[in-house]
Enzyme design. Structure first.
Site, short mmCIF file in Angstrom:
data_model
loop_
_atom_site.label_atom_id
_atom_site.label_comp_id
_atom_site.label_asym_id
_atom_site.label_seq_id
_atom_site.Cartn_x
_atom_site.Cartn_y
_atom_site.Cartn_z
N SER A 100 0.85 -1.20 0.00
CA SER A 100 0.00 0.00 0.00
C SER A 100 0.88 1.24 0.00
CB SER A 100 -0.89 0.02 1.24
OG SER A 100 -1.71 -1.11 1.25
N ARG A 131 -3.25 3.51 4.85
CA ARG A 131 -4.26 2.46 5.05
C ARG A 131 -5.63 2.93 4.57
NH1 ARG A 131 -1.47 1.77 10.05
NH2 ARG A 131 -3.21 2.64 11.27
N ASP A 161 -8.24 0.31 9.72
CA ASP A 161 -7.74 0.05 8.36
C ASP A 161 -8.90 0.25 7.40
OD1 ASP A 161 -6.54 -0.94 6.07
OD2 ASP A 161 -5.58 -2.62 7.09
N ARG A 182 -8.58 0.13 4.05
CA ARG A 182 -8.22 -0.34 2.71
C ARG A 182 -9.23 -1.34 2.17
NH1 ARG A 182 -2.08 -2.08 3.84
NH2 ARG A 182 -3.02 -2.56 5.85
N LYS A 221 -4.38 -9.59 5.41
CA LYS A 221 -4.19 -9.59 3.94
C LYS A 221 -4.39 -11.00 3.38
CE LYS A 221 -0.96 -5.78 3.10
NZ LYS A 221 0.41 -5.42 2.72
N1 GTP Z 1 -3.42 5.74 8.89
C1 GTP Z 1 -2.13 5.46 9.02
N2 GTP Z 1 -1.52 4.83 8.00
C2 GTP Z 1 -0.22 4.52 8.13
C3 GTP Z 1 0.52 4.86 9.27
N3 GTP Z 1 1.80 4.44 9.08
C4 GTP Z 1 1.84 3.85 7.87
N4 GTP Z 1 0.62 3.89 7.29
C5 GTP Z 1 0.16 3.32 6.04
O1 GTP Z 1 0.03 1.93 6.26
C6 GTP Z 1 0.13 1.23 5.05
C7 GTP Z 1 1.11 0.08 5.25
O2 GTP Z 1 0.96 -0.73 4.20
P1 GTP Z 1 1.50 -2.21 4.03
O3 GTP Z 1 2.94 -2.25 4.40
O4 GTP Z 1 1.08 -2.66 2.69
O5 GTP Z 1 0.63 -3.09 4.96
P2 GTP Z 1 0.65 -3.79 6.32
O6 GTP Z 1 -0.78 -3.90 6.74
O7 GTP Z 1 1.59 -3.13 7.27
O8 GTP Z 1 1.13 -5.27 6.06
P3 GTP Z 1 2.50 -5.91 5.61
O9 GTP Z 1 3.46 -4.79 5.38
O10 GTP Z 1 2.14 -6.66 4.37
O11 GTP Z 1 2.91 -6.81 6.70
C8 GTP Z 1 0.55 2.27 4.02
O12 GTP Z 1 -0.59 2.65 3.27
C9 GTP Z 1 1.05 3.44 4.85
O13 GTP Z 1 0.87 4.69 4.21
C10 GTP Z 1 -0.16 5.51 10.34
O14 GTP Z 1 0.39 5.80 11.39
N5 GTP Z 1 -1.47 5.79 10.15
#
Ligand code: GTP
Ligand code: ZN
Length: 359
Positions: free
Chosen positions: A217, A259, A291, A293, A319
């Site tokens: 993401s 997210r 989340d 998404r 996921k």
């Molecule tokens: N709302 C919010 N989003 C965040 C924050 N920190 C990171 N993100 C978002 O979180 C998402 C992380 O995505 P991913 O790495 O795909 O997903 P994950 O659910 O952590 O899962 P994996 O990395 O696959 O283990 C991204 O869209 C970031 O922009 C936060 O503090 N708040």
């Protein structure tokens, strides 16, 4: 001759209208997004008479200590003297700690809240704060026609919650990458007018076998400018590197920043984290779920590319579940444990404790 917009197109238009501060009509409700409400439009709405409300999610209501009689949302009566600034202060938690006395709020109990709920979801899908000012109209058709407002019937507006994911590939081209000369970028465009998503294909993974895959993401801060607040940039690079070394894989770059709440709201969440709230609490204070998404998008792109089974690079069990629920077989979870820093230790611990992430 059918030249006018159909309901999907009107939904896309409504998202744009709300972002610009233009009212839309949902069923018999005149709706303005709290975040983009200006004094002129608020005065225009007042001129119509009636009893406007400010609809917020139950998450936001909980922080404000307002009663939520509509399940996942609440309708607050809009005080006579409420200004756009007051409306924004209710919707936006930035100054909550400095303004503990915004209420008390009077919450409506009677009446139908379906159009309000659809309008909140519309605001979310426009990446705005999930709060709308709404007024019940006696003659919605006439007002919408006279003022040239986008008008969605209630079932049309509710499609924002249920609509099937439909997207198609617009273009693809070879892009040699540091991790592999055999890189190719594909761009997918959703039929609902929302943001495009990308797939980075490495090598020529056979369509009949499970492909090494990552659903990444978007994270502007982590992926592009080296933020230490999360592990996204390191995960992105590590996933591509493993695909390069195995000679095949597919990385979906899903434009679901923050997210699914968008970059502006993610920065609002970061500001709340500076006040001491964790990543999940910050989302809730803003009125969002942990989340937001929609993982059906990833499944739809994989299917569009001809894949039905993946070895999924993730630490997030949700996921895996979402892929399976959407018809993609996950034959293996490939852990992706990189990018731990002092600055993101609390963030990763919260994800493990509250969102079930595997460490
Ligand atoms: N709302 C919010 N989003 C965040 C924050 N920190 C990171 N993100 C978002 O979180 C998402 C992380 O995505 P991913 O790495 O795909 O997903 P994950 O659910 O952590 O899962 P994996 O990395 O696959 O283990 C991204 O869209 C970031 O922009 C936060 O503090 N708040
Ligand atoms: Zn990140």
């Amino acid at each position: 001759m059918p030249l006018g917009p159909d309901s999907t197109e009107r939904l896309a238009r409504a998202r744009g209208d709300l972002r610009m501060g233009v009212p839309v009509v949902v069923g018999s409700l005149l709706v303005l997004a709290a975040e983009t409400l200006g004094p002129g439009r608020l005065a225009g709405l007042r001129d119509l008479g009636g009893e406007p409300v400010l609809a917020i999610t139950a998450r936001r209501a909980e922080t404000l200590k307002a009663r939520a009689y509509d399940g996942d949302m609440a309708r607050l009566r809009l005080p006579r003297d409420a200004s756009p600034g007051w409306v924004r202060a209710v919707a936006d938690p930035a100054d909550d700690l400095d303004r503990p006395f915004l209420g008390p709020f009077e919450t409506l109990r009677a009446g139908d809240s379906r159009a309000h709920r659809a309008a909140i979801h519309l605001a979310k899908s426009a990446h705005l704060l999930p709060a709308v000012v709404a007024l019940e109209l006696t003659d919605a058709d006439r007002l919408a026609a006279e003022q040239g407002l986008t008008h969605l019937a209630l079932p049309e507006a509710e499609r924002v919650l249920t609509e099937e994911i439909a997207l198609h590939e617009v273009a693809s081209a070879r892009v040699p990458l540091a991790v592999s000369r055999a890189g190719r970028v594909h761009v997918f465009r959703p039929a609902d007018g929302s943001e495009e998503h990308y797939a980075v294909e490495i090598g020529s993974p056979p369509r009949g076998a499970p492909v090494l895959a990552r659903l990444h993401s978007a994270c502007f801060t982590g992926d592009l400018i080296g933020s230490l607040k999360c592990d996204c940039g390191a995960q992105l690079q590590a996933a591509l590197a493993q695909m390069g070394s195995e000679g095949a894989g597919v990385l979906l770059y899903l434009n679901q920043e923050g997210r699914g709440i968008g970059l502006a709201n993610k920065m609002r969440a970061y500001a709340l984290q500076d006040q001491g709230f964790d990543t999940v609490e910050a989302n809730h204070r803003l009125g969002f779920e942990d989340d937001e998404r929609d993982f059906r998008i990833g499944a739809a792109i994989l299917r569009e590319m001809g894949f039905s089974a993946v070895r999924l690079m993730t630490n997030n069990p949700a996921k895996i579940e979402m892929m399976r629920a959407n018809g993609i077989d996950v034959t293996e979870r490939v852990p992706l444990r990189v990018g731990q820093t002092c600055e993101n230790a609390r963030y990763l611990a919260t994800k493990a404790a509250k969102s079930g992430h595997l460490l």
